[in-house]
Design an enzyme around this catalytic site. Structure first.
Site, PDB file in Angstrom:
ATOM      1  CB  SER A 265       0.741  11.511 -23.900  1.00  0.00           C
ATOM      2  OG  SER A 265       1.668  11.846 -22.880  1.00  0.00           O
ATOM      3  CE  LYS A 266       5.646  16.672 -29.300  1.00  0.00           C
ATOM      4  NZ  LYS A 266       6.052  17.619 -28.262  1.00  0.00           N
TER       5      LYS A 266
END
Ligand code: GLU
Length: 508
Positions: A265-266
């Protein structure tokens, strides 16, 4: 004759394209090129609420940067356009109506409150299936439970409605995925998905299937997060009567966190300090800025090579493949089933390899631009010499300036630890004598310069190893860097002398 291969990359313009999205695009591109087929880009912008300004341009720029431009797209057109779903609303409505007419879909008029009440009822009863579907549809407000006249009257009076798929009971839907193998789902597990929303827009599922059919897509290559939707898509193909032209499905393995478990994920990228977007992206809604591989100094060819091997096994031990080789070797059979850890060190390694193979004149141009940006000019010959000295040492493009600025700008501070350990009055004396012996002719000959340093040290009863770190410190301000004699040759005798004098003054 085998059917002409057509694949598509179908991003939704809801934000910056994640690096995993670029991998999906790349695999589609490589497969299309390998097969001599077409690579189509379709913009899936049917969710008006999630549409983000600039996202479509971002996708275009990313594909251009990576050199995987499509053959057909909203920007260049093609025989199967329009390629933006928001421009195809009539088409989706027509197929939704066709499904209704055939008894495979129905109008539903339930209000949000009624839908909520249904969910609560099912929850309270601890029902096995808590969805609008085979069991519940009979209790809801739709064209299956209302009389034909009433349905017509509601439609004519402009009451909001959606069209839902009427999932047939008692069937097993089979998805044959090239990567995942055989997947089977009972239709009881599938809910009566909305196909056409009350705003007249299709949902992703309807638009995606209709377009893949009309655009004659032969292979659907997309991320694993879409695998759960695949049975519904297969069912839609069957109910629309398109089973004969059903595409081949290939769901790509997830990109995993560097730790190895869970989807990348970011947040993970931020935590580890690496970008997750190919190009820097500013979210227009929040103003939040995110770093990009391009801006951090990754070369597109290196990123392409890195991504190609992130989930696909070329079947050899080699790792460096230029685009042509990737196209030659790429196939769907050797794509991994299991998720792949995202290893930024590997990306850095690839970049290093590609920088080593970049022509020195190009590196010199980049160095000169970086110097310009810092208000420093660099003569062309000198830039080439500097690039040559640095090429084996750099990992990212900005390292050129980070590691090479000292060639143009004399240090105004010195690494304290190195100074404490390696600088002394004796060293200063040797360097002073050495400076006096330098001339332009001498410094161009690395061996002779080294000999001069050795001799000077000897006369003071010292080994060359004792004075080299101090000399490096005087010239560069730090304890590491390219070959010292190369540095002296590039600086020239005069500049070298001045830097030695300055260091003696400041450090003694
Ligand atoms: N619009 C979907 C996405 O954003 C496309 C999924 C698919 O390729 O079917 O990923």
């Amino acid at each position: 004759m085998a059917k002409q291969v057509r694949v598509r990359f179908a991003p939704s313009p809801t934000g910056g394209l994640h690096i995993g999205g670029l991998r999906t695009a790349l695999y589609n591109y490589l497969f299309a090129r390998h097969q001599g087929g077409s690579f189509v880009l379709r913009i899936e912008d049917t969710d008006q609420a999630r549409k983000v300004a600039g996202a479509e341009d971002y996708i275009r720029e990313t594909l251009d940067w990576a050199g995987i431009s499509p053959d057909e797209s909203p920007w260049q057109g093609g025989d199967y356009g329009p390629y933006r779903q928001s421009e195809r609303l009539d088409i989706y409505r027509q197929y939704a109506e066709q499904l209704v007419a055939a008894g495979h879909a129905y109008y539903a008029f339930d209000t949000p409150e009624e839908l909520q009440a249904m969910r609560e009822r099912l929850q309270a009863a601890k029902a096995a299936q808590q969805q609008y579907g085979i069991v519940t549809r009979e209790q809801m407000t739709n064209s299956l439970t209302l009389s034909e006249a009433e349905t017509r009257q509601r439609l004519q009076s402009g009451e909001p409605f959606v069209i839902r798929l009427k999932v047939p009971a008692g069937r097993t839907v089979v998805v044959e995925d090239v990567i995942r193998g055989h997947v089977e789902v009972a239709t009881e597990q599938i809910d009566d998905k909305v196909l056409l929303k009350s705003d007249g827009y299709p949902t992703y599922h309807l638009a995606n299937v209709v377009d893949d059919h009309l655009m004659q897509v032969t292979h659907v290559i997309r991320g694993e997060e879409w695998l759960p939707s695949a049975p519904l898509h297969v069912l839609l193909y069957q109910l629309l009567g398109w089973e004969d032209t059903m595409p081949v499905f290939a769901h790509l393995p997830l990109l995993l966190k560097p730790e190895g478990s869970g989807k990348l994920s970011k947040r993970d990228a931020d935590k580890h300090g690496f970008p997750i977007f190919p190009l820097a992206w500013t979210d227009p809604r929040t103003g939040e800025e995110a770093a990009g591989f391009r801006e951090q100094g990754y070369l597109p060819e290196a990123v392409v090579n890195f991504l190609a091997l992130l989930g696909w096994n070329p079947g050899t031990d080699e790792e460096l493949f230029d685009r042509q080789r990737l196209i030659e070797l790429f196939d769907l059979q050797r794509i991994n089933k299991s998720g792949v850890k995202f290893d930024i060190e590997k990306a850095r390694w690839f970049n290093q390899q590609y920088l080593k193979n970049t022509p020195v004149t190009t590196l010199a141009d980049w160095f000169t631009e970086q110097a310009d940006r810092h208000g420093v000019t660099c003569a062309p010959d000198k830039a080439v010499a500097i690039a040559e000295a640095l090429r084996e040492r750099i990992t990212l493009v900005p390292d050129l300036w980070q590691q090479g600025a000292f060639f143009l700008v004399a240090p105004d501070s010195y690494d304290e630890k190195v100074a404490r350990k390696k600088w002394s009055t004796e060293v200063a004396t040797v360097l002073q004598d050495f400076a006096n012996r330098l001339n332009e002719e001498l410094v161009q000959d690395g061996e002779a310069t080294k000999q001069a340093l050795w001799e000077t040290a000897q006369t003071h009863g010292m080994g060359i190893g004792k004075v080299m770190p101090g000399l490096r410190l005087a010239l560069t301000g730090s304890g590491g860097g390219p070959d010292l004699m190369t540095i002296i040759a590039i600086l020239g005798a005069e500049e070298t002398r001045q830097r030695i004098a300055r260091a003696i003054e400041r450090l003694s």
